[in-house]
Design a protein around this motif. Structure first.
Motif, PDB file in Angstrom:
ATOM      1  N   LEU A  71       0.882  -1.168   0.000  1.00  0.00           N
ATOM      2  CA  LEU A  71       0.000   0.000   0.000  1.00  0.00           C
ATOM      3  C   LEU A  71       0.918   1.215   0.000  1.00  0.00           C
ATOM      4  CD1 LEU A  71      -2.575  -0.909   2.809  1.00  0.00           C
ATOM      5  CD2 LEU A  71      -2.871  -1.170   0.343  1.00  0.00           C
ATOM      6  N   LYS A  79      -3.821   4.259   4.841  1.00  0.00           N
ATOM      7  CA  LYS A  79      -3.166   2.954   4.915  1.00  0.00           C
ATOM      8  C   LYS A  79      -3.344   2.309   6.281  1.00  0.00           C
ATOM      9  CE  LYS A  79       1.044   4.504   4.122  1.00  0.00           C
ATOM     10  NZ  LYS A  79       1.049   5.957   4.176  1.00  0.00           N
ATOM     11  N   THR A  80      -3.078   3.083   7.332  1.00  0.00           N
ATOM     12  CA  THR A  80      -3.169   2.530   8.683  1.00  0.00           C
ATOM     13  C   THR A  80      -4.593   2.130   9.022  1.00  0.00           C
ATOM     14  OG1 THR A  80      -1.291   3.862   9.379  1.00  0.00           O
ATOM     15  CG2 THR A  80      -2.700   3.021  11.112  1.00  0.00           C
ATOM     16  N   ASP A  89       2.719  -2.249   9.057  1.00  0.00           N
ATOM     17  CA  ASP A  89       2.356  -0.853   8.836  1.00  0.00           C
ATOM     18  C   ASP A  89       3.606   0.016   8.875  1.00  0.00           C
ATOM     19  OD1 ASP A  89       0.997   1.453   8.490  1.00  0.00           O
ATOM     20  OD2 ASP A  89      -0.049   1.427  10.418  1.00  0.00           O
ATOM     21  N   GLU A  90       3.989   0.525   7.731  1.00  0.00           N
ATOM     22  CA  GLU A  90       5.165   1.384   7.586  1.00  0.00           C
ATOM     23  C   GLU A  90       6.388   0.869   8.351  1.00  0.00           C
ATOM     24  OE1 GLU A  90       4.745   5.546   7.755  1.00  0.00           O
ATOM     25  OE2 GLU A  90       2.959   5.556   6.497  1.00  0.00           O
ATOM     26  N   SER A 114       2.772  -1.495   4.091  1.00  0.00           N
ATOM     27  CA  SER A 114       2.501  -0.123   3.655  1.00  0.00           C
ATOM     28  C   SER A 114       3.764   0.705   3.745  1.00  0.00           C
ATOM     29  CB  SER A 114       1.414   0.505   4.523  1.00  0.00           C
ATOM     30  OG  SER A 114       1.912   0.767   5.807  1.00  0.00           O
ATOM     31  N   THR A 115       3.882   1.695   2.904  1.00  0.00           N
ATOM     32  CA  THR A 115       5.047   2.569   2.937  1.00  0.00           C
ATOM     33  C   THR A 115       4.720   3.914   2.294  1.00  0.00           C
ATOM     34  OG1 THR A 115       7.316   2.876   2.180  1.00  0.00           O
ATOM     35  CG2 THR A 115       5.914   1.516   0.813  1.00  0.00           C
TER      36      THR A 115
END
Lengths: 304, 268, 368
Positions: A32, A40-41, A155-156, A186-187
């Motif tokens: 994502l 995203k989160t 997540d990131e 995600s990034t």
């Protein structure tokens, strides 16, 4: 696999997610990609059963995220943003705590985390709070893997970590993918999109595009020119003031220029800039990157 | 890689840089900067110059020592040894003067979230001793330039991250500093907002301000006129991104950094 | 069960590794106790008194010299009129005024009764209480020796009047009060902080998505503090009883039982607070402002409830320590049993149930 159908979610008055639909196949490494505030989160938290969507359905390996949340929690590994670890516990204590929480032991699943854990094992008696960003990230990943999850949601994981650690982290993800784990990551870094099998570009709660990184770039049809000179600021100003130019943005040492007319050639642009007395001028046509595509997709609905 | 040959094959770029250095006076001049914490050498004989109007990238992995060095340059911490001049002032004796001539903004730089845009501007203008008339004027000019007039009475908390960032940068410029230190400035925003932010930086540089950027994101480095890369407390490389990329045979700064940082022994 | 024990172990790591937590847990109770204890049992030395002697006979002179030679009192001045009394007390330097009635020794010998009035400045109630008891002690002692041949009813009956604080409380009140305060602090504040800390760190997200059930998380969080609070209760009672000589007339078992009940109630309150607050700071604020201050001010610990304005008296009913202090006082000082404290006990049980219900309802298995 992960199946998301038309998920909407809003907080107070802001629409965090506006009808997201996407599918992540078994064993896929799916990204994502989007800036802060893209949703995203929120999307990940819905998948992790931590939030309930306002509308739409989501399934993790066939289990509904609302109804079957208990079973989902058994089979998914989750690494929230900001490496959630106990800073006052040692590396080993953190890991064994998460192992007990999931009703397992470090030994039982050591195989899966070995590659990652050996790198931090020399520091196993160090408090997690005293680890560098890269090591924290590895420990957090080990903790997320300790119960052999079928799906991994990250997540990131590479935010705030230096380039070397980021590279190592992506290498680790590739290895985990080979073991059959489905990974959703995600990034905010566009340059990491190329490391995923497929990506969803997200912006303000919407998906701009879903495809393999290669095809996303291929689908970009406009001509893209790159130009540089000694004076970056004046270069960009001059480009933006030319009526033949749609947009001009700095991309490192170059400015990426989208002409209004796709037929425009580098020479024409170069002549214009020479006329504007730019020194050490370089102009050539380039192939777009993910970031160019993202910006093009974004710029349709920008209000500022 | 045949590094020597490549360097020779690019005489143009090299001379360009050298000429650049020769004709400009350094705004930041660092000779043999050493900073020790007990036995730990955070900065090990750093020597570099930063010139007027330059966007100088100060890169390094976490814990390489870049934050320590930047704090010293800002006058927040004193060096163990070395000669340092910032904006013409001596770091040891004139730290207060230095502070008046620099601007600072970090990713964490927080505007007061519970104050409005205008209140924040006026507050910071007040800190730097601007008169009431100057404050009003600056506020007007800034809001116009950033296109924030419509939100001047909105709370900072309600603004998108990108707007806050631009505002924070402009506020760092309020007192007309000669040098602006940016600590990891552009994380987390969308690509267009990020470009808009760099537009502001380029503009400031074109006006003769010197920009000193610390970051560990290598694509940020591509935007700088020159970059230094720190590894284990030392400067391992210092040149324009073009030269460094050729020197290390890498497509981008990330590649350069990976090669350099692999040799790092320090982990924290 | 393994999961639960693992969780408890982790909590103990947190507690033992954080110096601040340790200080709050064990330092504060002991320091508080010592402070209150020493302030209260402080020996009187050179307290300034004034004497208004209306008799000026042999006996009053002797009593005066007995008092002054005891080392406790210092004569500030002799007063001439009743009006002087208030004036001198108002100045604040003189803490006690002794008034001998007219014809002291004659009255005593003839009628077997004589008047002494002791007027103490009770703006410091504990000091006043002590001064008066010392004074009466010395006077009675003197009368006993002097008039030993006379039969007992013949005694000086000092009339003690406390000014500025008519309802003086027992000096022993401090142990029940501190106990209520400390147990409240540790149980409610520490649990709420430790739960919200996980929310702030983001580790709560991981715990929530783990197979741990909310009840397990709550119990895991609470158990260490339950154990530590019990230790603290024993510690406070022990120090109070053995060092400061506070009597414990009633049953130890009942006392501990009630303490555990109070601790449980406070823990439930802590969980409830944690489910209402997002950050440690909010949790701390709620704990301090909504719990600590009322505990100190409205529970009858320092200010007696009977003297409060009616609205505050009503409010004091919802302050749990108010009930606990009554229970403690009854068991420790009066030595009564369950028959006398069942009402207060029921109130605490009800409060515990209420808080735990709200806490469990509010504790989410998700983030919102």
């Amino acid at each position: 696999m992960i199946k998301i159908t038309n998920i909407c979610k809003s907080y107070n008055n802001t629409q965090a997610l506006q009808g997201i639909s996407l599918e992540v196949n078994d064993g896929e490494l799916f990204g994502l990609i989007g800036p802060d505030g893209a949703g995203k989160t929120t999307l990940m938290r819905i998948l992790m059963t931590l939030l309930i969507q306002d509308e739409g359905q989501a399934e993790m390996n066939g289990l509904d995220v609302v109804k079957d949340y208990k079973r989902i929690r058994q089979l998914v590994g989750y690494m929230p943003g900001r490496f959630s670890l106990y800073q006052d516990l040692t590396v080993e204590e953190n890991l064994s705590f998460f192992a007990t929480v999931f009703g397992t032991t470090i030994e039982e699943n050591y195989e899966l985390i070995r590659d990652i854990y050996v790198q931090i094992e020399p520091f196993k008696n160090r408090l997690a709070g005293k680890l560098s960003g890269g090591m924290k990230q590895k420990l957090a990943l080990s903790c997320a893997l300790i119960h052999k999850p079928e799906i991994l949601v990250l997540d990131e994981p590479t935010t705030g970590v230096d380039a070397v650690s980021r590279k190592e982290f992506w290498d680790m993800l590739k290895k985990l993918q080979k073991q059959g784990i489905t990974i959703l990551v995600s990034t905010p870094y566009m340059d990491e999109a190329g490391l995923c099998d497929r990506v969803a570009l997200m912006q303000e709660g919407e998906v701009l595009s879903i495809d393999t990184p290669a095809r996303i770039v291929e689908n970009y049809s406009s001509t893209l020119l790159a130009a540089r000179s000694d004076e970056m600021h004046r270069l960009i100003e001059d480009l933006r003031h030319w009526e033949k130019i749609d947009s001009a943005y700095a991309f490192g040492q170059f400015a990426h220029v989208t002409p209004k007319d796709d037929e425009m050639e580098a020479v024409e642009l170069e002549q214009y800039l020479m006329h504007k007395k730019h020194n050490n001028l370089q102009v050539h046509e380039i192939a777009p990157g993910i970031e160019d595509v993202f910006m093009a997709l974004m710029s349709g609905d920008r209000s500022y | 890689m045949k590094q020597g040959k490549i360097e020779n094959s690019e005489p143009d770029t090299m001379t360009a840089t050298e000429n650049l250095s020769a004709e400009r006076t350094p705004v930041i001049s660092v000779k043999n900067l050493v900073k020790k914490f007990g036995n730990f050498v955070a900065n090990d004989h750093l020597t570099f110059d930063v010139f007027k109007g330059e966007i100088f990238g100060f890169l390094g992995a976490n814990g390489a020592g870049k934050t320590t060095a930047m704090r010293i340059l800002c006058g927040l911490s004193s060096p163990t040894s070395g000669e340092l001049m910032v904006s013409g002032y001596d770091v040891y004796k004139q730290a207060e003067l230095i502070k008046r001539n620099i601007g600072y903004m970090s990713q964490k730089f927080s505007l007061y979230e519970d104050m409005t845009v205008a209140e924040n501007i006026r507050f910071y203008a007040g800190i730097y001793g601007l008169s009431v008339r100057q404050r009003k004027e600056k506020e007007q000019v800034m809001l116009q330039k950033l296109n924030l007039e419509s939100v001047r009475d909105k709370l900072i908390a309600s603004l998108p991250l990108g707007w806050k960032q631009k505002l924070a940068f402009s506020i760092a410029l309020l007192h007309d500093p000669k040098i602006i230190f940016l600590d990891e400035p552009t994380g987390g925003v969308d690509p267009i907002t990020r470009r808009q932010f760099w537009d502001l930086i380029y503009e400031a540089a074109a006006e003769g301000k010197t920009i000193f950027v610390t970051t560990h994101y290598m694509d940020e480095a591509e935007y700088c006129s020159r970059v230094s890369i720190m590894v284990d407390g030392r400067i391992a490389a210092l040149d324009t991104p073009d030269v460094l990329k050729k020197q290390f045979g890498a497509d981008n700064m990330n590649g350069v950094f990976l090669q350099l940082a692999r040799s790092a022994t320090r982990t924290d | 069960m393994d999961r639960f024990l693992g969780f408890v172990k982790k909590e103990f790591f947190h507690i033992f590794r954080d110096r601040r937590t340790m200080i709050i847990l064990f330092g504060i109770p002991i320091i508080q106790l010592m402070l209150f204890g020493t302030v209260i049992t402080n020996e009187i030395k050179d307290a300034r008194i004034a004497i208004y002697d209306q008799s000026k006979d042999e006996m009053t002179q002797e009593i005066t010299s007995k008092l002054l030679s005891s080392g406790y009192f210092l004569l500030d001045r002799n007063l001439q009129t009743t009006n002087d009394i208030e004036a001198i007390l108002k100045k604040g330097r003189v803490k006690e005024v002794l008034v001998f009635g007219r014809d002291f020794s004659r009255k005593l010998k003839r009628e077997g009764k004589a008047d002494i009035q002791i007027i103490a400045d009770a703006s410091d109630p504990n000091l006043a209480k002590m001064l008066t008891s010392y004074t009466t002690g010395i006077i009675n002692d003197y009368i006993f020796k002097e008039m030993g041949d006379l039969h007992l009813p013949m005694q000086v009956e000092p009339e003690v009047r406390m000014v500025y604080n008519e309802n003086l409380q027992s000096v022993y009140m401090f142990v029940p009060g501190i106990m209520a305060m400390i147990l409240m602090l540790i149980s409610a504040m520490m649990t709420s902080i430790s739960i919200t800390r996980e929310k702030e760190l983001g580790t709560m997200e991981i715990l929530l998505v783990s197979p741990l059930r909310p009840v397990q998380i709550i119990l895991g969080k609470v158990t260490p503090y339950l154990l530590l609070s019990i230790i603290n209760a024993v510690l406070i009672l022990g120090i109070g009883h053995f060092i400061f000589g506070v009597p414990i007339k009633g049953s130890w078992v009942l006392l501990m039982g009630e303490s555990v009940l109070f601790i449980l109630m406070a823990l439930c309150l802590g969980i409830m607070i944690s489910s209402l607050s997002k950050t440690q700071m909010v949790a701390m604020f709620i704990s301090v402002i909504a719990l600590m201050l009322p505990t100190i001010l409205l529970s009858g610990f320092i200010f007696s409830i009977e003297n409060m304005p009616l609205p505050l008296q009503v409010v004091s009913h919802i302050i749990p320590p108010r009930w606990f202090i009554v229970i403690l006082r009854n068991i420790m000082l009066k030595g009564v049993g369950m028959a006398y404290v069942w009402k207060e006990t029921l109130v605490l049980v009800f409060m515990a149930l209420l808080f735990v219900t709200i806490a469990v309802k509010k504790f989410k298995t998700r983030l919102e």
